[in-house]
Design a protein around this motif. Structure first.
Motif, PDB file in Angstrom:
ATOM      1  N   CYS A  93      96.931 147.683 -56.077  1.00 30.76           N
ATOM      2  CA  CYS A  93      96.280 146.647 -55.495  1.00 30.76           C
ATOM      3  C   CYS A  93      94.718 147.058 -55.539  1.00 30.76           C
ATOM      4  CB  CYS A  93      96.075 145.653 -54.888  1.00 30.76           C
ATOM      5  SG  CYS A  93      94.720 144.008 -54.670  1.00 30.76           S
ATOM      6  N   ASN A 121      95.959 141.973 -48.652  1.00 31.58           N
ATOM      7  CA  ASN A 121      95.966 142.129 -49.689  1.00 31.58           C
ATOM      8  C   ASN A 121      94.733 143.944 -49.471  1.00 31.58           C
ATOM      9  OD1 ASN A 121      96.681 139.625 -50.349  1.00 31.58           O
ATOM     10  ND2 ASN A 121      95.988 139.888 -52.595  1.00 31.58           N
ATOM     11  N   CYS A 179      89.056 140.146 -56.412  1.00 30.33           N
ATOM     12  CA  CYS A 179      90.424 140.424 -57.288  1.00 30.33           C
ATOM     13  C   CYS A 179      89.307 140.268 -58.408  1.00 30.33           C
ATOM     14  CB  CYS A 179      91.057 139.818 -57.089  1.00 30.33           C
ATOM     15  SG  CYS A 179      92.886 139.873 -58.539  1.00 30.33           S
ATOM     16  N   CYS A 267      97.253 140.664 -64.721  1.00 32.20           N
ATOM     17  CA  CYS A 267      96.768 141.836 -63.684  1.00 32.20           C
ATOM     18  C   CYS A 267      97.761 142.699 -63.824  1.00 32.20           C
ATOM     19  CB  CYS A 267      97.952 141.010 -61.898  1.00 32.20           C
ATOM     20  SG  CYS A 267      97.468 143.184 -60.479  1.00 32.20           S
TER      21      CYS A 267
HETATM   22  S1  SF4 Z   1      96.351 140.202 -58.680  1.00 39.91           S
HETATM   23 FE1  SF4 Z   1      94.255 140.720 -57.653  1.00 39.91          FE
HETATM   24  S2  SF4 Z   1      95.346 140.450 -55.381  1.00 39.91           S
HETATM   25 FE2  SF4 Z   1      97.053 140.357 -56.837  1.00 39.91          FE
HETATM   26  S3  SF4 Z   1      97.858 142.597 -57.105  1.00 39.91           S
HETATM   27 FE3  SF4 Z   1      96.532 142.051 -58.149  1.00 39.91          FE
HETATM   28  S4  SF4 Z   1      94.284 142.642 -58.493  1.00 39.91           S
HETATM   29 FE4  SF4 Z   1      95.099 142.971 -56.699  1.00 39.91          FE
END
Ligand code: SF4
Length: 310
Positions: A93, A121, A179, A267
């Motif tokens: 992440c 997170n 994020c 993501c």
């Molecule tokens: S969506 Fe954002 S917070 Fe969730 S895993 Fe991916 S980078 Fe991390």
């Protein structure tokens, strides 16, 4: 003829996964940002906290966590006696990586009077430095449990920190992480989406920027967004979170229409897990995620304090 994993059809793969799942006495958990075919083979789908709670409750000996690294770590913190597998060890992440252990420790030393709340997170090591953990669903509730005269160091997400400070009316010092998937969404994207779908309600995740949250009809976690859309009579929704959520939204609400606030909200880490990797993981019991015992015990305290509040 024996087929190698890469030659199996999706149907063969699913059958093989189910066979190995039973053999290993395993449970498969999938985050709602995972690809649809991964969500389909899971015993439970949901957000990171819900999945970890299932992991803690299950009698299964093996947990296959289809998500990212910090989620599998939470399962390992809550269930140290179980084997926790993350089918793609590189699934991390980027936001959790913005709060490295050493920097967080230095910051805590600078402001020792502050209560530390870390969003789930974050790494297990960072959780071990924290007084409380929180999720996007309960951040406001956790902050409200802290006496109003106290300073709160909130990490790693500055957008969730802002949302929490405003709702809980607490003095929050925000770590400057974010994020990249949610922070990419702009006010201009929302105006454009609203122009295209004027009747749609706007549902936004609190990892989005404050000016984006301000335009929403509802701001909430992935679970909150799914519940809101399922229980509301409106037929059209603009959704401001990772695009994987469209899979359960459409499946649970075939009579409703969902539109992305931006097509960019993907993501890449969440898309690294494939059926082939799940099968490999179950067969070989690898890659395994473990947490060092002293870190596990300290981070468990922060997680338990959150659970006690919520
Ligand atoms: S969506 Fe954002 S917070 Fe969730 S895993 Fe991916 S980078 Fe991390």
């Amino acid at each position: 003829m024996i087929k190698t994993i890469d030659k199996l059809t999706p149907k063969d793969l699913t059958e093989e996964i189910l066979f190995w799942k039973e053999k290993r006495e395993a449970i498969i958990l999938a985050h709602v940002y995972q690809p649809g075919e991964i969500q389909d083979i899971a015993d439970f789908t949901g957000d990171s906290l819900f999945l970890s709670q299932q992991a803690a409750k299950t009698r299964a000996k093996v947990i296959v966590f289809c998500g990212v690294h910090f989620m599998a770590e939470i399962a390992a913190i809550l269930s140290p006696e179980k084997i926790v597998l993350l089918p793609e060890v590189k699934a991390g992440c980027p936001m959790a990586d913005m709060a490295p252990f050493r920097k967080v420790k230095n910051k805590i030393n600078e402001i020792p009077q502050a209560v530390v709340i870390s969003y789930v997170n974050s790494s297990a090591a960072v959780k071990s430095l924290s007084d409380y953990c929180c999720t996007s669903a309960n951040a406001v509730q956790v902050a409200q449990a802290i006496p109003a005269e106290k300073d709160i160091l909130f990490l790693p997400d500055m957008n969730l920190a802002d949302f929490t400070a405003r709702k809980a009316k607490r003095n929050i010092i925000a770590w400057q992480g974010y994020c990249p998937v949610h922070n990419i969404l702009t006010k201009e994207d929302i105006i454009k989406a609203k122009n295209h779908h004027p009747k749609a309600l706007l549902l936004i995740h609190p990892e989005c920027r404050p000016e984006v949250c301000d335009l929403a009809d509802y701001v909430g976690s992935t679970r909150g967004i799914i519940n809101f859309a399922s229980n509301n009579s409106a037929k059209e929704y603009i959704i401001g979170t990772e695009l994987g959520i469209f899979y359960p939204l459409k499946k649970n609400n075939p009579d409703k229409q969902f539109f992305p606030a931006s097509e960019k909200m993907i993501c890449q880490d969440m898309k690294l897990i494939t059926l082939e990797k799940v099968l490999y993981s179950l067969k070989n019991l690898t890659p395994r995620i473990t947490v060092q015992e002293d870190i596990r015990k300290k981070s468990l305290k922060a997680l338990n304090r959150m659970m006690e509040i919520t």
